[in-house]
Each structure stands twice: as C-alpha cells, then as structure tokens.
Design a protein around this motif. Structure first.
Motif, mmCIF file in Angstrom:
data_model
loop_
_atom_site.group_PDB
_atom_site.id
_atom_site.type_symbol
_atom_site.label_atom_id
_atom_site.label_comp_id
_atom_site.label_asym_id
_atom_site.label_seq_id
_atom_site.Cartn_x
_atom_site.Cartn_y
_atom_site.Cartn_z
ATOM 1 N N GLY A 105 -8.487 4.818 4.820
ATOM 2 C CA GLY A 105 -7.392 5.558 4.160
ATOM 3 C C GLY A 105 -6.908 6.699 5.038
ATOM 4 N N ASP A 106 -6.430 7.773 4.419
ATOM 5 C CA ASP A 106 -5.858 8.863 5.229
ATOM 6 C C ASP A 106 -6.487 10.211 4.850
ATOM 7 O OD1 ASP A 106 -2.781 8.949 3.278
ATOM 8 O OD2 ASP A 106 -4.776 9.697 2.855
ATOM 9 N N VAL A 143 -1.652 -4.088 8.914
ATOM 10 C CA VAL A 143 -0.594 -3.523 8.059
ATOM 11 C C VAL A 143 0.723 -3.999 8.630
ATOM 12 C CG1 VAL A 143 0.622 -1.338 7.574
ATOM 13 C CG2 VAL A 143 -1.848 -1.465 7.291
ATOM 14 N N CYS A 196 5.127 -0.694 3.141
ATOM 15 C CA CYS A 196 3.929 -0.952 3.932
ATOM 16 C C CYS A 196 3.008 -1.896 3.163
ATOM 17 C CB CYS A 196 3.210 0.382 4.102
ATOM 18 S SG CYS A 196 2.798 0.760 5.772
ATOM 19 N N GLU A 241 -2.297 -1.753 13.230
ATOM 20 C CA GLU A 241 -3.735 -1.759 12.916
ATOM 21 C C GLU A 241 -3.986 -1.219 11.501
ATOM 22 O OE1 GLU A 241 -5.666 1.046 15.455
ATOM 23 O OE2 GLU A 241 -7.673 0.663 14.652
ATOM 24 N N TYR A 242 -4.808 -1.892 10.724
ATOM 25 C CA TYR A 242 -5.184 -1.422 9.389
ATOM 26 C C TYR A 242 -6.384 -0.491 9.519
ATOM 27 C CZ TYR A 242 -7.068 -1.420 4.624
ATOM 28 O OH TYR A 242 -7.550 -1.037 3.405
ATOM 29 N N CYS A 243 -6.336 0.664 8.844
ATOM 30 C CA CYS A 243 -7.431 1.649 8.894
ATOM 31 C C CYS A 243 -8.117 1.652 7.532
ATOM 32 C CB CYS A 243 -6.886 3.018 9.231
ATOM 33 S SG CYS A 243 -6.000 3.041 10.799
ATOM 34 N N PHE A 284 -5.202 8.522 9.877
ATOM 35 C CA PHE A 284 -5.958 7.517 9.140
ATOM 36 C C PHE A 284 -7.388 7.454 9.650
ATOM 37 C CE2 PHE A 284 -2.364 6.111 6.831
ATOM 38 C CZ PHE A 284 -1.282 6.281 7.676
ATOM 39 N N ILE A 291 0.824 -1.223 0.000
ATOM 40 C CA ILE A 291 0.000 0.000 0.000
ATOM 41 C C ILE A 291 0.849 1.260 0.000
ATOM 42 C CG2 ILE A 291 -2.119 -0.909 0.967
ATOM 43 C CD1 ILE A 291 -1.287 -0.030 3.686
ATOM 44 N N LYS A 346 -7.501 15.668 -0.949
ATOM 45 C CA LYS A 346 -7.357 15.604 -2.423
ATOM 46 C C LYS A 346 -8.709 15.452 -3.101
ATOM 47 C CE LYS A 346 -2.670 13.722 -2.710
ATOM 48 N NZ LYS A 346 -2.241 12.502 -1.984
ATOM 49 N N THR A 363 -5.865 11.894 1.433
ATOM 50 C CA THR A 363 -6.761 11.460 0.338
ATOM 51 C C THR A 363 -8.094 12.187 0.419
ATOM 52 O OG1 THR A 363 -5.694 9.299 0.444
ATOM 53 C CG2 THR A 363 -7.777 9.418 -0.751
HETATM 54 C C1 LIG Z 1 -0.144 8.987 1.152
HETATM 55 N N1 LIG Z 1 -1.589 8.749 0.928
HETATM 56 C C2 LIG Z 1 -2.117 9.717 -0.103
HETATM 57 C C3 LIG Z 1 -1.756 7.371 0.484
HETATM 58 C C4 LIG Z 1 -3.195 7.168 0.176
HETATM 59 C C5 LIG Z 1 -3.754 6.092 1.091
HETATM 60 N N2 LIG Z 1 -4.044 5.015 0.278
HETATM 61 S S1 LIG Z 1 -3.546 3.606 0.741
HETATM 62 O O1 LIG Z 1 -2.335 3.738 1.392
HETATM 63 O O2 LIG Z 1 -3.612 2.757 -0.388
HETATM 64 C C6 LIG Z 1 -4.760 3.063 1.880
HETATM 65 C C7 LIG Z 1 -6.049 2.951 1.440
HETATM 66 C C8 LIG Z 1 -7.004 2.519 2.346
HETATM 67 C C9 LIG Z 1 -6.661 2.227 3.656
HETATM 68 C C10 LIG Z 1 -5.351 2.354 4.097
HETATM 69 N N3 LIG Z 1 -5.062 2.063 5.430
HETATM 70 C C11 LIG Z 1 -3.906 2.211 6.111
HETATM 71 N N4 LIG Z 1 -2.832 2.753 5.495
HETATM 72 C C12 LIG Z 1 -1.691 2.911 6.204
HETATM 73 O O3 LIG Z 1 -0.573 3.463 5.647
HETATM 74 C C13 LIG Z 1 -0.614 3.836 4.271
HETATM 75 C C14 LIG Z 1 0.603 4.656 3.915
HETATM 76 C C15 LIG Z 1 0.670 4.886 2.428
HETATM 77 C C16 LIG Z 1 1.898 5.666 2.034
HETATM 78 C C17 LIG Z 1 3.175 5.094 2.591
HETATM 79 C C18 LIG Z 1 3.088 4.839 4.067
HETATM 80 C C19 LIG Z 1 1.865 4.028 4.438
HETATM 81 C C20 LIG Z 1 -1.646 2.521 7.542
HETATM 82 N N5 LIG Z 1 -0.649 2.561 8.487
HETATM 83 C C21 LIG Z 1 -1.212 2.022 9.601
HETATM 84 N N6 LIG Z 1 -2.488 1.673 9.371
HETATM 85 C C22 LIG Z 1 -2.783 1.958 8.103
HETATM 86 N N7 LIG Z 1 -3.918 1.804 7.388
HETATM 87 C C23 LIG Z 1 -4.392 2.793 3.180
#
Ligand SMILES: CN(C)CCCNS(=O)(=O)c1cccc(Nc2nc(OCC3CCCCC3)c3[nH]cnc3n2)c1
Length: 279
Positions: free
Chosen positions: A92-93, A35, A22, A87-89, A147, A14, A99, A96
């Motif tokens: 997203g963040d 994650v 990650c 923990e997975y969220c 997140f 991801i 944006k 996003t």
């Molecule tokens: C930088 N952002 C714009 C990236 C967009 C976001 N999309 S994504 O990354 O695919 C996505 C979509 C749906 C849910 C989650 N959930 C999630 N993401 C984490 O980290 C992502 C991060 C991305 C960039 C590099 C470092 C880690 C977590 N860390 C702990 N728990 C987390 N749960 C992520």
C-alpha cells in the motif's frame, strides 16, 4: 516483452486520480501482480498526447530499486485509452500508514523514518541526475505517492505530474502543481519549480511521517503561503532524535540556495551513521 491487454486478468479497481483509473491486474502467463493505469486520451489535445507518450517512454527507462517500475504501455486505438503497466506494491502507501498510526495513537519507529529518508533520497538522486540530458522532477512527492513492497521498503511512484528539465529548458512550464501542503516557498511565490522544490516536499513528507501532520497547516492557500514562506514549524515529537530534527531543519530551509540538494547527503556523516544495517 510487448504486452497485450488480454495477457492480463483484471482483479480490482484500486483507485482513481486526476489521470484516470488504477487497477490491480495479474499476468495470465507469469501470475505476476501488476497495476495498470488507464488514461482516456480521446479528448486530449495533440501536444498533451505526445507529452504523455514521451513521459511514459522516459519513465520506462527510469530504473531504481526505490522507484515504482514502469514496465510498458499499451495503446488501445479503438477505445482511445492508454494502459500504463506499473509494478504493484503489496504494502500500500505511506498515507495509509500515517492514517493507521493516527487511528491507533502510535508513532512510526525512527528506524523506519531513516529508512524511508535514505531510500527516497537515493531515488531522487537518480531522478535529479542528468539521464540522457534530462533531469526528472517528480513534483508531487507526498505520502499517497510513496508505496511499500512486502519487505517494508519504499518506492516513489505516480510520476503523473513529473516533468523533464532539458538542458535547453531551465524550468518547468507550470509552477503551481502538487499538493498545497507540500508546496515549497519558491513555488508559492510563483517561481520555477526545480529540484530543490522536490527536496522541500521530501522534508514535508518525512516531517509528517514523524508528527502525523504536515509541518505547515492552514485553512486556506493565503494563510498556508504565509506560514510556508516564514518557514517556522514545531519540533517533531520529543522521542525522535535531534539528528533527525536537524536533517528536517535542512530539508525545510526556506532559502532554496541554502537548502541541500539530494546529492549533498551522499557523504554526510550523520546521515551515513543512520544507514540501515542491511544497506
Ligand atoms: C490514497 N491511498 C490512501 C489509497 C490507499 C491505498 N490502498 S490501495 O490503493 O487499495 C492499495 C492497497 C495495497 C497495495 C496497493 N499497491 C499499489 N497501489 C498503487 O496505487 C494506488 C493508488 C490509489 C489511489 C489512486 C491512485 C492509485 C500503485 N501504483 C503503482 N504501484 C502501486 N501499488 C494499493
């Protein structure tokens, strides 16, 4: 429970950051989504390795509903990789969210802004409390490190740049860390990063959630430092309330002595009047 690597099925990459990569993974036994952050420590100097293990151990004990939960770490000596289980969220963040607002020409609802504010203040109150004689400074509060769960609640994550303030260590060793747009006046001036610097970054994040752009913007660090140390910024869009603007004016006070701590908001009547109904 001590996890092993083959307890998990890797679903997708991801993202990658300064730390490593990650992945979204699923536990084969519970089907829970997690994650794992993979850090190559092979070329890491010994003292940095020790710091990494200490930090992860410390974060494993940092438990709060609005802090991304660190579950465990797995060391793979063969590949010299550290796997940090987090923990997975599913939501997203916030980067996003911002944006997509820009893309759809919409603004975040004020109710959500207050919810994010309350939940992050609460998370930082835990970080900034003396947990076993240590304060944890996040040092990289920004939309990409906040997140969302599946209920529209937020969780502060990625303590990769975090640092401990021990009783006998008054400030962090490095001062210039984190995202330049959110860098506080004191850090810009080369002073020690401290808990009020996290408060400043929180102010920049809440401001950006409203205005869809940071309060201080510049083409280079010199111009940015000048704007940040002057501390002048536009009002958030007019449809947001004066009380929200007033909170931002306090979070973004240039003088860190006057800037509130995260504990100053505990009994603030205005803040309490905006508490989400479910809290
Ligand atoms: C930088 N952002 C714009 C990236 C967009 C976001 N999309 S994504 O990354 O695919 C996505 C979509 C749906 C849910 C989650 N959930 C999630 N993401 C984490 O980290 C992502 C991060 C991305 C960039 C590099 C470092 C880690 C977590 N860390 C702990 N728990 C987390 N749960 C992520």
């Amino acid at each position: 429970m001590a996890y092993k690597l083959n307890d998990f099925e890797v679903l997708e990459l991801i993202g990658s950051g300064s730390f490593g990569s990650c992945y979204k993974v699923r536990c084969k036994h519970t089907h829970e989504l997690l994650v794992w952050k993979v850090i190559d420590y092979g070329c890491m100097p010994e003292e940095k390795k020790q710091l990494l293990v200490t930090e992860v151990t410390l974060l494993r004990d940092l438990r709060h509903p609005h802090i991304v939960r660190y579950f465990d770490r797995i060391v793979c000596k063969e590949t010299k990789q550290l796997y940090i289980l987090i923990e997975y969220c599913p939501g997203g963040d916030l980067a996003t969210v911002i944006k997509s607002c820009i893309k759809s020409n919409t603004y975040v609802e004020e109710r959500f802004v207050w919810r994010v504010f309350h939940q992050l203040i609460s998370a930082l109150q835990t970080c900034h409390s003396w947990i076993s004689s240590t304060i944890i400074l996040h040092r990289d509060i920004k939309p990409a490190n906040v997140f969302l769960d599946d209920g529209g609640n937020v969780k502060l994550g990625d303590f990769g740049l975090a640092c401990r303030l021990d009783a006998d260590q008054p400030g962090c060793i490095e001062t210039m860390v984190g995202t330049p747009f959110y860098m506080s006046p004191e850090v810009m001036k080369g002073e020690m990063y401290n808990s009020k610097s996290d408060v400043w970054s929180l102010g920049c994040l809440i401001y950006e959630l409203c205005s869809l752009k940071p309060p201080f913007h510049a083409q280079n660090i010199k111009e940015l430092a000048s704007k940040v140390t002057k501390g002048r910024f536009e009002r958030i869009p007019v449809h947001y309330s004066d009380s929200l603007q007033r909170v931002l004016n306090h979070l973004l006070l240039v003088n860190q002595e006057q800037r509130p701590s995260v504990f100053d908001f505990i009994c603030d009547s205005v803040i309490l009047s905006h508490l989400p109904s479910e809290s």
